[in-house]
Design a protein around this motif. Structure first.
Motif, PDB file in Angstrom:
ATOM      1  N   PHE A 272       0.848  -1.187   0.000  1.00 49.40           N
ATOM      2  CA  PHE A 272       0.000   0.000   0.000  1.00 49.40           C
ATOM      3  C   PHE A 272       0.889   1.244   0.000  1.00 49.40           C
ATOM      4  O   PHE A 272       2.084   1.171   0.248  1.00 49.40           O
ATOM      5  CB  PHE A 272      -0.934   0.000   1.218  1.00 49.40           C
ATOM      6  N   THR A 273       0.272   2.376  -0.271  1.00 54.42           N
ATOM      7  CA  THR A 273       0.996   3.648  -0.292  1.00 54.42           C
ATOM      8  C   THR A 273       0.812   4.359   1.039  1.00 54.42           C
ATOM      9  O   THR A 273      -0.279   4.354   1.613  1.00 54.42           O
ATOM     10  CB  THR A 273       0.489   4.535  -1.442  1.00 54.42           C
ATOM     11  N   LYS A 274       1.890   4.974   1.516  1.00 53.14           N
ATOM     12  CA  LYS A 274       1.831   5.656   2.813  1.00 53.14           C
ATOM     13  C   LYS A 274       2.675   6.926   2.785  1.00 53.14           C
ATOM     14  O   LYS A 274       3.762   6.953   2.192  1.00 53.14           O
ATOM     15  CB  LYS A 274       2.320   4.720   3.929  1.00 53.14           C
ATOM     16  N   VAL A 275       2.157   7.974   3.419  1.00 50.07           N
ATOM     17  CA  VAL A 275       2.929   9.194   3.666  1.00 50.07           C
ATOM     18  C   VAL A 275       3.436   9.115   5.101  1.00 50.07           C
ATOM     19  O   VAL A 275       2.638   9.010   6.040  1.00 50.07           O
ATOM     20  CB  VAL A 275       2.078  10.466   3.474  1.00 50.07           C
ATOM     21  N   GLU A 276       4.750   9.139   5.266  1.00 48.18           N
ATOM     22  CA  GLU A 276       5.368   8.927   6.576  1.00 48.18           C
ATOM     23  C   GLU A 276       6.044  10.193   7.078  1.00 48.18           C
ATOM     24  O   GLU A 276       6.585  10.990   6.307  1.00 48.18           O
ATOM     25  CB  GLU A 276       6.408   7.798   6.479  1.00 48.18           C
ATOM     26  N   MET A 277       6.019  10.370   8.400  1.00 48.14           N
ATOM     27  CA  MET A 277       6.711  11.467   9.074  1.00 48.14           C
ATOM     28  C   MET A 277       7.846  10.877   9.906  1.00 48.14           C
ATOM     29  O   MET A 277       7.694   9.828  10.530  1.00 48.14           O
ATOM     30  CB  MET A 277       5.746  12.208  10.006  1.00 48.14           C
ATOM     31  N   PHE A 278       8.978  11.579   9.926  1.00 45.85           N
ATOM     32  CA  PHE A 278      10.127  11.116  10.696  1.00 45.85           C
ATOM     33  C   PHE A 278      10.796  12.340  11.306  1.00 45.85           C
ATOM     34  O   PHE A 278      11.050  13.331  10.623  1.00 45.85           O
ATOM     35  CB  PHE A 278      11.110  10.370   9.786  1.00 45.85           C
ATOM     36  N   MET A 279      11.060  12.271  12.607  1.00 50.89           N
ATOM     37  CA  MET A 279      11.639  13.425  13.297  1.00 50.89           C
ATOM     38  C   MET A 279      12.852  12.998  14.123  1.00 50.89           C
ATOM     39  O   MET A 279      12.856  11.912  14.705  1.00 50.89           O
ATOM     40  CB  MET A 279      10.604  14.106  14.201  1.00 50.89           C
ATOM     41  N   VAL A 280      13.861  13.840  14.131  1.00 51.89           N
ATOM     42  CA  VAL A 280      15.070  13.612  14.919  1.00 51.89           C
ATOM     43  C   VAL A 280      15.196  14.770  15.900  1.00 51.89           C
ATOM     44  O   VAL A 280      15.138  15.939  15.507  1.00 51.89           O
ATOM     45  CB  VAL A 280      16.320  13.544  14.019  1.00 51.89           C
ATOM     46  N   THR A 281      15.384  14.447  17.197  1.00 56.23           N
ATOM     47  CA  THR A 281      15.432  15.486  18.221  1.00 56.23           C
ATOM     48  C   THR A 281      16.543  15.202  19.227  1.00 56.23           C
ATOM     49  O   THR A 281      17.159  14.134  19.207  1.00 56.23           O
ATOM     50  CB  THR A 281      14.096  15.557  19.004  1.00 56.23           C
ATOM     51  N   THR A 282      16.752  16.144  20.116  1.00 57.10           N
ATOM     52  CA  THR A 282      17.591  15.895  21.281  1.00 57.10           C
ATOM     53  C   THR A 282      16.782  15.046  22.266  1.00 57.10           C
ATOM     54  O   THR A 282      15.544  15.004  22.190  1.00 57.10           O
ATOM     55  CB  THR A 282      17.993  17.203  21.972  1.00 57.10           C
ATOM     56  N   PRO A 283      17.426  14.350  23.192  1.00 56.47           N
ATOM     57  CA  PRO A 283      16.687  13.549  24.174  1.00 56.47           C
ATOM     58  C   PRO A 283      15.667  14.362  24.967  1.00 56.47           C
ATOM     59  O   PRO A 283      14.587  13.858  25.300  1.00 56.47           O
ATOM     60  CB  PRO A 283      17.791  13.004  25.078  1.00 56.47           C
ATOM     61  N   THR A 366      29.284  15.026  22.053  1.00 58.62           N
ATOM     62  CA  THR A 366      28.585  14.221  21.054  1.00 58.62           C
ATOM     63  C   THR A 366      27.655  13.239  21.746  1.00 58.62           C
ATOM     64  O   THR A 366      28.080  12.463  22.600  1.00 58.62           O
ATOM     65  CB  THR A 366      29.578  13.455  20.164  1.00 58.62           C
ATOM     66  N   ARG A 367      26.365  13.277  21.380  1.00 60.26           N
ATOM     67  CA  ARG A 367      25.356  12.424  22.012  1.00 60.26           C
ATOM     68  C   ARG A 367      24.475  11.795  20.936  1.00 60.26           C
ATOM     69  O   ARG A 367      24.420  12.269  19.804  1.00 60.26           O
ATOM     70  CB  ARG A 367      24.489  13.247  22.973  1.00 60.26           C
ATOM     71  N   PHE A 368      23.763  10.724  21.315  1.00 65.38           N
ATOM     72  CA  PHE A 368      22.831  10.094  20.392  1.00 65.38           C
ATOM     73  C   PHE A 368      21.529  10.884  20.334  1.00 65.38           C
ATOM     74  O   PHE A 368      21.024  11.350  21.357  1.00 65.38           O
ATOM     75  CB  PHE A 368      22.537   8.648  20.810  1.00 65.38           C
ATOM     76  N   VAL A 369      20.978  10.999  19.129  1.00 63.30           N
ATOM     77  CA  VAL A 369      19.690  11.674  18.959  1.00 63.30           C
ATOM     78  C   VAL A 369      18.564  10.739  19.381  1.00 63.30           C
ATOM     79  O   VAL A 369      18.768   9.553  19.625  1.00 63.30           O
ATOM     80  CB  VAL A 369      19.471  12.092  17.486  1.00 63.30           C
ATOM     81  N   HIS A 370      17.355  11.276  19.451  1.00 68.49           N
ATOM     82  CA  HIS A 370      16.151  10.473  19.584  1.00 68.49           C
ATOM     83  C   HIS A 370      15.406  10.518  18.254  1.00 68.49           C
ATOM     84  O   HIS A 370      15.385  11.553  17.582  1.00 68.49           O
ATOM     85  CB  HIS A 370      15.250  11.007  20.700  1.00 68.49           C
ATOM     86  N   THR A 371      14.804   9.393  17.859  1.00 67.91           N
ATOM     87  CA  THR A 371      14.055   9.338  16.605  1.00 67.91           C
ATOM     88  C   THR A 371      12.585   9.067  16.884  1.00 67.91           C
ATOM     89  O   THR A 371      12.236   8.318  17.799  1.00 67.91           O
ATOM     90  CB  THR A 371      14.600   8.245  15.662  1.00 67.91           C
ATOM     91  N   LEU A 372      11.732   9.684  16.067  1.00 68.01           N
ATOM     92  CA  LEU A 372      10.289   9.506  16.178  1.00 68.01           C
ATOM     93  C   LEU A 372       9.713   9.317  14.789  1.00 68.01           C
ATOM     94  O   LEU A 372      10.285   9.778  13.791  1.00 68.01           O
ATOM     95  CB  LEU A 372       9.619  10.713  16.838  1.00 68.01           C
ATOM     96  N   ASN A 373       8.570   8.650  14.715  1.00 71.31           N
ATOM     97  CA  ASN A 373       7.919   8.451  13.427  1.00 71.31           C
ATOM     98  C   ASN A 373       6.410   8.528  13.589  1.00 71.31           C
ATOM     99  O   ASN A 373       5.877   8.337  14.682  1.00 71.31           O
ATOM    100  CB  ASN A 373       8.316   7.097  12.822  1.00 71.31           C
ATOM    101  N   GLY A 374       5.733   8.825  12.495  1.00 75.04           N
ATOM    102  CA  GLY A 374       4.279   8.887  12.524  1.00 75.04           C
ATOM    103  C   GLY A 374       3.705   8.666  11.133  1.00 75.04           C
ATOM    104  O   GLY A 374       4.316   9.036  10.134  1.00 75.04           O
TER     105      GLY A 374
END
Length: 430
Positions: A272-283, A366-374
């Protein structure tokens, strides 16, 4: 209508070689996981409880045993590499932490919001499959000669509605600061696995390409979230550039089946087709970022006049990667059920540690980011809800007002003319 600027996309060509199964040097073979926490005996009970609540895999006792063996051997034995490999395999299987507020909800989804009222119909509602058949909008039957079970063709003005939804959501994402990226649908196995998806065994949902024909360890992507995460693999971002917001339109492939009545027709399909959101932030930003994504999704579905409920999902629905996850279920009056049309998750540093995605703070650390999706828009479930909610007594489908300009100002969908009717085709034995 999308103008030229909105249609600009970026091809993914960085950080990983698509046709190579070798992990790039920017992504360590042994990722930098949180060993200080995971290997601390004081945390064993909490970690084991988290594994059990999530119904996940992982053996914290075995992990500690392997850790002790490694410390004793200290690289002086031929067994060292074998034990080290097993140790990191066990380390990698421990799921993400779970947001503490979720445990107060029990083991069932908690409804945190209900938006819009259910529509009242002065006539008997029909379900999507019945409407689509009458109006010749979808073909799902007799496709064995073409694409097999769980496949479909979307026809005529319903195909226009599908494209209108994609354009509407993409335009709103770009206006909300998201950068549109065109992503590949074929990904190396390690990208998918390091995002938290299992690609092996009988019960996984991932299609793996035949290594006799294609390069080894290549898979079809189940969601563009994995390609977007892979796009950033090995990067060190600047704190000033966060949050970084990405979006993609892609085909999603799922090797899943279902025999339940609620998931008949095009509700659960192989692609199927999907529109995805992806975000990268600080913790520090990720909790608020998840709420931002959820509220954005709510606004879009509200604008389509859908009645839906928002759920805070329990631990066993989080998979390996999510720290917290919200689902949005729209009312489908023809089926008389709520059906999931969207979700959003905060994966904290689960994916970034495995894909080596970091950022440099203003102080130079230097730190690891946090990732989010929707999920901004998932076809075809959104079509099911829209068609069932917008049917009228004349058998026509009302098009939501916000989509009129994406469909040449059409306001209704009727019976499709000029579209071939379904005909049974029999193969003759040779």
């Amino acid at each position: 209508m999308l103008n030229g600027n909105l249609l600009k996309t970026i091809n993914i060509t960085k950080n990983f070689k698509l046709w190579s199964s070798t992990i790039p040097w920017k992504i360590p073979e042994y990722p930098e996981l949180n060993e200080e926490y995971l290997c601390n005996p004081c945390n064993s009970n909490a970690i084991e409880k988290n594994i059990n609540n999530r119904k996940g895999v992982g053996d914290i006792k075995l992990l500690h045993e392997l850790k002790n063996k490694l410390e004793k051997i200290n690289g002086q034995s031929h067994e060292y590499e074998s034990i080290r490999s097993q140790y990191y395999k066990e380390l990698n299987q421990i799921p993400n932490d779970t947001h503490p507020n979720i445990y107060t909800n029990g083991d069932k989804p908690k409804v945190i919001k209900v938006v819009n009222n259910k529509k009242l119909f002065p006539f008997k509602c029909e379900e999507f499959g019945e409407i689509a058949k009458k109006l010749n909008l979808v073909r799902t039957e007799q496709l064995g000669n073409v694409s097999g079970n769980r496949s479909y063709y979307i026809l005529g003005e319903l195909a226009e509605l599908e494209q209108a939804l994609i354009n509407y959501f993409v335009e709103n994402l770009i206006n909300s600061g998201y950068e549109l990226i065109s992503v590949p649908d074929i990904l190396p196995r390690y990208i998918i696995e390091r995002c938290g998806m299992n690609t092996r065994g009988e019960r996984n949902q991932v299609y793996t390409l035949d290594s006799k024909i294609h390069p080894p360890d290549m898979c079809l992507s189940g969601t563009s979230e994995m390609a977007l995460a892979g796009f950033l693999a090995g990067d060190i971002l600047s704190e000033d550039d966060l949050p970084k917001k990405l979006a993609a339109v892609s085909r999603c492939y799922r090797a899943e089946t279902s025999s339940t009545a609620e998931e008949r027709g095009i509700y659960r399909v192989h692609e199927f087709t999907k529109v995805e959101m992806f975000m990268v932030t600080t913790p520090e930003m990720s909790d608020n970022a998840l709420e931002e994504i959820r509220k954005w999704e709510e606004e879009q579905f509200k604008s389509l006049d859908l009645h839906f409920q928002v759920l805070d999902m329990p631990p066993h629905e989080l998979g390996a990667q999510a720290y917290r996850k919200y689902d949005i279920e729209a009312w489908m009056p023809g089926r008389k059920v709520y059906g999931e049309i969207s979700s959003c998750s905060n994966c904290t540093d689960y994916q970034s540690r495995r894909l080596n995605i970091k950022y440099k703070t203003k102080e130079g650390e230097t730190r690891f980011v946090h990732t989010l999706n929707g999920t901004a828009c998932a076809i075809p479930r959104l079509l099911i809800s829209l068609i069932e909610n917008e049917q009228n007594e004349k058998g026509l489908i009302h098009i939501p007002k916000v989509l009129h300009r994406y469909m040449q100002d059409k306001t209704f969908i009727g019976k499709q003319k000029g579209v071939p009717e379904l005909r049974l085709v029999k193969n003759k034995k040779k």
